[in-house]
Design an enzyme around this catalytic site. Structure first.
Site, PDB file in Angstrom:
ATOM      1  N   HIS A 286      -3.032   6.264   4.668  1.00  0.00           N
ATOM      2  CA  HIS A 286      -1.601   6.381   4.951  1.00  0.00           C
ATOM      3  C   HIS A 286      -1.085   7.750   4.495  1.00  0.00           C
ATOM      4  O   HIS A 286      -1.447   8.231   3.415  1.00  0.00           O
ATOM      5  CB  HIS A 286      -0.803   5.329   4.166  1.00  0.00           C
ATOM      6  CG  HIS A 286      -0.986   3.914   4.641  1.00  0.00           C
ATOM      7  ND1 HIS A 286      -1.688   3.560   5.773  1.00  0.00           N
ATOM      8  CD2 HIS A 286      -0.514   2.751   4.112  1.00  0.00           C
ATOM      9  CE1 HIS A 286      -1.644   2.243   5.912  1.00  0.00           C
ATOM     10  NE2 HIS A 286      -0.946   1.729   4.920  1.00  0.00           N
TER      11      HIS A 286
ATOM     12  N   CYS B 264       0.812  -1.227   0.000  1.00  0.00           N
ATOM     13  CA  CYS B 264       0.000   0.000   0.000  1.00  0.00           C
ATOM     14  C   CYS B 264       0.844   1.275   0.000  1.00  0.00           C
ATOM     15  O   CYS B 264       0.578   2.216  -0.761  1.00  0.00           O
ATOM     16  CB  CYS B 264      -0.955  -0.015   1.184  1.00  0.00           C
ATOM     17  SG  CYS B 264      -0.209  -0.586   2.717  1.00  0.00           S
TER      18      CYS B 264
END
Ligand code: A2P
Length: 340
Positions: free
Chosen positions: A243, A130
């Protein structure tokens, strides 16, 4: 005539698997039949797709019979075990785990960066880590224009990246601490509420973590740039989803802030949110549920001659996992790479 495909999701009950179901719906993916697979623990559980309830099935070789595309998000060892079986049954596997990413027979694909790599797949295509996905989407336009020599990145990663149990850990530990009670997380290596953990995945001999080395090795493979020097520090922060990354690059040719903003605002999958004097910069709470990669705080770096720093944020369950996997499946259809 438009073709429709049989799609299986292995790991359908997990944080990424559930997002995959949503993303397939939203993008109106041409599905004939959908199969939702997980471990025997979840057999019988029901999940919704287009408002209809589907029973989760335990994974088995027969479950992959007649499946054209299998989206996997069930961890590395499950993938090692089941991807070859799914391929043998005729499916193309798009795998979200780290099991196959660095295998030289497996393409590692971010559709905005290296879409053509899907063409040499031999049954499995890997979805990158990710943190790597959002970084390469933001850096590729700069690399193409000015050639990146060096990347220094620090991540601030949400708990959803560690799965459904880690989401529960943050919720329960936060509540427990506010009530003066003790709670120790089940899925994370240290206390997460009101804390920052500089440790994601296991430590390696070189004192970096596996997550940090994924960012190094996967970035080079996706960008076809084996010589880029990369150093990463990955930390888990008490954020549910999304994130964030502080990224500094050194380029071969000089680049101005204006040039970088222009390159990024024209890049596919990137949204520039950069008006610092009006407090405009991307933050995880605002990118939650969105599919793009958001970039702000673009500025000349003070430590390198041809240096540029920026802040990169994305929904890790979406662009960092489910959306990227579904985009890869869309490429398979676009390039007519599915046997029917
Ligand atoms: P289950 O819910 O039955 O355990 P997360 O990363 O959010 O924890 O999700 C992991 C996903 O992978 C879940 O859907 C989980 O199913 C699935 N999974 C984990 N281990 C296996 C396994 N051995 N076989 C099949 N699915 C698995």
């Amino acid at each position: 005539m438009k073709k429709f495909y049989n799609v299986a999701i292995l790991g359908a009950t997990g944080a990424v698997g559930r997002t995959m179901i949503k993303v397939l719906e939203e993008r109106d993916f041409p599905i004939d039949q959908i199969k939702l697979l997980a471990s025997p623990r979840s057999a019988g559980q029901e999940l919704e797709y287009y408002g209809m309830k589907y029973k989760v099935e335990p994974v088995s070789p027969e479950a992959f019979e007649d499946v054209d595309i299998a989206l996997f998000s069930a961890g590395g060892s499950t993938s090692k075990q089941w991807a070859p079986i799914a391929v043998e049954k005729g499916a193309v596997v798009v795998d979200n785990s780290s099991a196959w990413r660095m295998d030289e027979n497996v393409p590692l694909v971010v559709p905005e960066v290296n879409p053509e790599d899907v063409k040499w797949h031999k049954g499995i295509i890997a979805n990158p880590n990710c943190s790597t996905i959002q970084m390469v989407v933001a850096l590729n336009p700069i690399h193409k224009a000015k050639k990146i020599k060096r990347i220094i990145v620090s991540t601030y990663q949400a708990v959803s990246g560690a799965g459904a149990k880690a989401i529960k850990d943050l919720e329960e530990e936060t509540r427990a601490r506010l009530e003066g009670k003790y709670y120790y997380p089940e899925a994370l290596p240290a206390h997460i509420a009101f804390n920052v953990i500089p440790h994601i995945d296991v430590f390696q001999d070189n004192l970096y973590t596996k997550e940090e080395m994924k960012m190094v090795n996967e970035t080079r493979k996706i960008m076809h740039a084996p010589d880029i020097k990369i150093s990463a520090t990955c930390a888990r922060v008490p954020v549910f989803n999304g994130h964030s990354e502080s990224v500094t690059v050194e380029t071969e040719e000089p680049i101005t802030v204006e040039e970088a903003r222009k390159l990024l605002s024209e890049a596919p999958g990137v949204v520039v949110e950069d008006d610092p004097f009006n407090n405009v910069y991307p933050m995880p709470i605002e990118v939650d549920g969105k599919d793009d990669v958001f970039v702000g705080r673009i500025r000349e770096d003070l430590a390198f001659d041809n240096g540029l720093s920026m802040w990169v944020v994305a929904d890790n369950l979406r662009k960092g996992a489910a959306t990227n996997a579904v985009q890869i499946a869309e490429l398979l259809i676009k390039y007519d790479l599915i046997k029917k």
